[in-house]
Design an enzyme around this catalytic site. Structure first.
Site, PDB file in Angstrom:
ATOM      1  N   HIS A  51      16.641  16.588  15.402  1.00 44.54           N
ATOM      2  CA  HIS A  51      15.269  16.317  14.937  1.00 44.54           C
ATOM      3  C   HIS A  51      15.285  16.445  13.230  1.00 44.54           C
ATOM      4  O   HIS A  51      14.257  15.674  12.785  1.00 44.54           O
ATOM      5  CB  HIS A  51      14.433  17.189  15.686  1.00 44.54           C
ATOM      6  CG  HIS A  51      14.305  16.954  17.114  1.00 44.54           C
ATOM      7  ND1 HIS A  51      13.925  15.907  17.864  1.00 44.54           N
ATOM      8  CD2 HIS A  51      14.948  17.809  18.173  1.00 44.54           C
ATOM      9  CE1 HIS A  51      14.085  16.028  18.985  1.00 44.54           C
ATOM     10  NE2 HIS A  51      14.807  17.161  19.218  1.00 44.54           N
ATOM     11  N   GLU A 101      18.931  21.623  16.873  1.00 45.17           N
ATOM     12  CA  GLU A 101      17.549  21.050  16.375  1.00 45.17           C
ATOM     13  C   GLU A 101      17.572  20.333  15.197  1.00 45.17           C
ATOM     14  O   GLU A 101      16.920  19.378  15.106  1.00 45.17           O
ATOM     15  CB  GLU A 101      16.511  22.230  16.677  1.00 45.17           C
ATOM     16  CG  GLU A 101      16.136  22.719  17.997  1.00 45.17           C
ATOM     17  CD  GLU A 101      15.475  21.440  18.666  1.00 45.17           C
ATOM     18  OE1 GLU A 101      14.328  21.053  18.323  1.00 45.17           O
ATOM     19  OE2 GLU A 101      16.194  21.062  19.825  1.00 45.17           O
ATOM     20  N   HIS A 121      10.973  26.258  20.027  1.00 45.63           N
ATOM     21  CA  HIS A 121      12.037  25.262  20.331  1.00 45.63           C
ATOM     22  C   HIS A 121      12.576  24.253  19.489  1.00 45.63           C
ATOM     23  O   HIS A 121      13.650  24.213  19.087  1.00 45.63           O
ATOM     24  CB  HIS A 121      11.578  24.308  21.710  1.00 45.63           C
ATOM     25  CG  HIS A 121      12.819  23.456  22.216  1.00 45.63           C
ATOM     26  ND1 HIS A 121      12.795  23.371  23.639  1.00 45.63           N
ATOM     27  CD2 HIS A 121      13.788  22.990  21.706  1.00 45.63           C
ATOM     28  CE1 HIS A 121      13.691  22.397  23.943  1.00 45.63           C
ATOM     29  NE2 HIS A 121      14.320  22.086  22.559  1.00 45.63           N
TER      30      HIS A 121
END
Length: 252
Positions: free
Chosen positions: A134, A130, A87
């Site tokens: 992040h 992502e 993920h």
């Protein structure tokens, strides 16, 4: 004299009254900066305590899709279905986390890099998302961030029971932790946690914590087990492919 004293008191009140930001957000314990400023200071590239490598159980994600939504990891015309997929790699504070950190350049992920990650992150949108949310907080370039993510992903041995199960089963979060610890001698139970949710408390993800150098480490409060899954048992959907939706929204 009385009028002059009143004027001085009014001036002092105006000078020392809290401004709009202080009135809205207040200050933290010990008179620290307003919450708004403290939140901004949490989202600084490279300023974090550890990483959480997040392994998502693909069958649970696919089971939650709307009928007319297509996802490459769920609708495969050939090849093996997915079980655990990457993920993301999330920079974490001991309590809370940074996200969407500001960068000097636009957080662009080159298409060749996106393509290179699709074997373990089977969605171009996920790869791009992502890094923006992040990866920008890691302080690394997209190449450095995904290079580290792949290295950490490859360092984890998936327990055999979770490689490609053909049938569904139930399992406790503690049993999942024990299985990962047994398959990975460098891990301890406080270095990972299990998340569940949805109908039947389905297994959603396993988070494994690493220090900034890429070594296994104790997780922070974000991975406290009671926060992620309080169920005594979880349903684990099997790793099976799904037919692709037709243009009319029906399965084909």
């Amino acid at each position: 004299m009385i009028l002059r004293r009143i004027a001085l008191l009014a001036l002092a009140a105006a000078l020392f009254a809290p401004g709009p930001a202080a009135a809205q957000y207040g200050t933290g314990p010990g008179g620290r900066a307003p919450y708004e400023r403290r939140d901004q200071e949490r989202n600084v590239p490279g300023r974090f305590d550890y990483y959480a490598l997040v392994l998502s159980w693909s069958p649970t994600f696919c089971a939650s899709l709307p009928r007319d939504r297509y996802e490459p990891q769920c609708h495969r015309r050939g090849g093996r279905p997915y079980a655990f997929v990457l993920h993301g790699l999330w920079p974490q504070h001991e309590r809370g986390w940074p996200e969407n950190c500001p960068t000097r350049q636009r957080p662009f992920v080159p298409q060749p890099l996106v393509d290179s990650m699709l074997d373990i992150m089977p969605s171009s949108r996920l790869v791009i998302h992502e890094y923006r949310k992040h990866g920008t907080c890691s302080g690394l370039t997209p190449e450095g961030y995904y290079g580290l993510a792949r290295r950490l992903y490859n360092s984890v041995t998936i327990p055999q029971r979770f490689v490609l199960p053909n049938n569904d089963f139930t399992v406790s979060p503690d049993a999942v932790v024990r299985a990962f610890v047994e398959a990975n001698p460098t891990l301890r139970p406080d270095m990972l946690a299990v998340a569940c949710g949805g109908p039947g408390n389905r297994l959603r993800e396993v988070r494994i914590c690493f220090n900034r150098d890429g070594g296994p480490t104790r997780c922070g409060r974000n991975e406290e087990q009671d926060r992620l899954c309080r169920a005594s048992n979880m349903h684990v959907p099997p790793a099976r492919g799904m037919p692709a939706p037709s243009s009319s929204g029906r399965r084909i």
